[in-house]
Design an enzyme around this catalytic site. Structure first.
Site, PDB file in Angstrom:
ATOM      1  N   ARG A 120       0.827  -1.222   0.000  1.00  0.00           N
ATOM      2  CA  ARG A 120       0.000   0.000   0.000  1.00  0.00           C
ATOM      3  C   ARG A 120       0.858   1.267   0.000  1.00  0.00           C
ATOM      4  O   ARG A 120       1.969   1.280   0.516  1.00  0.00           O
ATOM      5  CB  ARG A 120      -0.967  -0.043   1.194  1.00  0.00           C
ATOM      6  N   ASP A 309     -15.258   2.739   3.467  1.00  0.00           N
ATOM      7  CA  ASP A 309     -15.064   1.341   3.877  1.00  0.00           C
ATOM      8  C   ASP A 309     -16.325   0.494   3.669  1.00  0.00           C
ATOM      9  O   ASP A 309     -16.275  -0.731   3.772  1.00  0.00           O
ATOM     10  CB  ASP A 309     -14.648   1.274   5.354  1.00  0.00           C
ATOM     11  N   LYS A 336      -6.799   0.015  -1.013  1.00  0.00           N
ATOM     12  CA  LYS A 336      -7.155  -0.461   0.331  1.00  0.00           C
ATOM     13  C   LYS A 336      -6.483  -1.831   0.549  1.00  0.00           C
ATOM     14  O   LYS A 336      -5.543  -2.167  -0.152  1.00  0.00           O
ATOM     15  CB  LYS A 336      -8.681  -0.528   0.469  1.00  0.00           C
TER      16      LYS A 336
END
Ligand code: S3P
Length: 423
Positions: A120, A309, A336
């Site tokens: 990430r 989310d 994510k």
């Protein structure tokens, strides 16, 4: 671990979802820099927050569990050099906010993470911290940070990310002069609320600004339930006929309640009862019922950070709406725990849904009776739980491989599901 979920008829009962993940991370971090002791009640005992706690303990935070749900935290007088690398596990919040805390301290520390976290982007926090004067090596984990005297900056963030904003603000507490952060649209503001509630003076007028040299006071907090975990049950209740749930102690921070805007668009009846406050955060009970039919929804622009989310499970909801639901401006999903545009569309197509993908989102046309399938959660907790919810309304159930990461945010997920399900 492979999780098997069978179809159910309806969901009914009362639920207290696990405590808010973002707030638990921040409570531990604030306690580590406070000017006195703090007490955190009902912290989330998921792996992500345990990573934060363990990193801080290695840096000198002292702790004592007063009961299984109450921890007393004593900040270190001086932060100490950890024995080895700091392991952030699967948690982006741990790595990004911890970097902000470390940047102003004269320590030489390496932050590491699991395979997903190591892919990430960390350049998004490394860049502002370098501008403030810290040495940060690595644009992905492992991140090597040598902290020291920082200077305040006026940072214009290219993405609406609370992790970037919080990292820079936490670094700003230890910097000389004023630190400001601007973002393209408002991301969750838990850090700002906790700063204010613990006595730190901040200004909010388009940008968030604070003067360096301030310390939060020690505090007490009972962490409310996480709307991002409740989301799986809200969507299940909306899709399963005759469902009716009361969800208690729910954190209702307006920068997190985008899912309620979507439920309203779909025509799902819900009600909020008995609002109270916990360290500057609104908390309510939410009652929800299944509607007769579901209208399609649209998500774009400033709504996206308010439900970022929840998009995997909202994509499942879209498969049951009568028409085409569209999600745009959600490029962040690609960075994510997995590329969620990819993992959601692959899984939903395997279940027979009609899905179009874009660089920044998805369009899903329903309603479709989802069929039985074997899905790869790819180690992403929210993908695992979103497809468990898809399994409830499917024709034959789902098997979800690599679902163990559900424990990062929702350790009792399947138990809660089994308890509320009526077959
Ligand atoms: C979080 C912020 C969000 C969210 C993550 C937790 C936080 O990330 O996706 O689960 O606690 O600040 P971004 O702020 O990077 O979008």
């Amino acid at each position: 671990m492979t999780l098997e979920i069978s179809p159910v008829a309806t969901l009914q009962g009362d639920l207290r979802p696990p405590s808010d993940k973002s707030l638990t991370h921040r409570a531990y971090m604030f306690a580590s820099i406070a000017d006195g002791d703090s007490v955190v009640r009902m912290p989330l005992r998921g792996e992500d927050c345990e990573s934060t706690l363990h990193c801080l303990i290695q840096l000198g935070l002292r702790h004592e569990w007063m009961s299984p749900s109450e921890i007393r935290l004593v900040p270190p007088r001086e932060w100490q050099v950890p024995r080895g690398d700091l392991d952030c596990g699967n948690s982006g919040t741990t790595m990004r906010l911890m970097s902000g805390l470390l940047a102003s301290r004269p320590l030489d520390v390496t932050l590491v993470g699991d395979a997903s976290l190591s892919r990430r982007p960390m350049q998004r926090i490394a860049e502002p911290l370098r501008m403030m004067g810290a040495t940060v090596e690595g644009d992905t984990a492992p991140l090597h940070i040598v902290g020291g005297q920082l200077r305040g900056i006026d940072y214009v963030s290219p993405v609406a990310s609370a992790q970037i904003k919080s990292c820079v603000l936490l670094a700003g507490l230890g910097a000389e002069g004023v630190t400001s952060v601007r973002e393209p649209s408002p991301s969750r503001d838990h850090t700002e609320r906790m700063l204010r509630a613990t006595g730190v003076r901040i200004e909010q007028n388009g940008a968030v600004s604070l003067a360096g040299g301030q310390r939060p006071h020690g505090f007490e907090i009972t962490i409310p339930a996480d709307i991002s975990s409740a989301a799986f049950f809200l969507v299940a209740a909306a899709m399963l006929p005759q469902s009716s749930l009361a969800i208690h102690d729910l954190s209702m921070n307006p920068t997190r309640t985008g899912i309620l805007d979507v439920l309203r668009q779909c025509g799902v009846p819900y009600e909020l009862l008995g609002e109270r406050e916990e360290l500057g955060e609104p908390v309510s009970t939410l009652e929800i019922r299944a509607p007769k039919f579901l209208k399609p929804f649209e998500i774009s622009g400033s709504l996206v950070p308010r439900l970022i989310d929840e998009i995997p499970v909202l994509a499942v909801l879209a498969t049951q709406c009568e028409g085409t639901s569209v999600i745009r401006d959600a490029r962040e999903l690609r960075v994510k725990e997995t590329d969620r545009i990819e993992t959601v569309s692959t899984g939903l197509r395997a279940m027979g849904a009609e899905v179009e993908t874009f660089e920044d989102g998805l369009a899903i046309t329903g309603p479709t009776k989802l069929k039985a399938a074997q899905i790869d959660a790819a180690g992403d907790h929210r993908i695992g739980m979103a497809f468990a919810i898809a399994g409830l309304i499917s024709d034959g159930g789902v098997k979800i491989d690599n679902a163990e990461s559900i424990a990062t945010s929702y350790p009792g997920f399947t138990d809660d599901l089994m308890r509320l399900a009526i077959i």
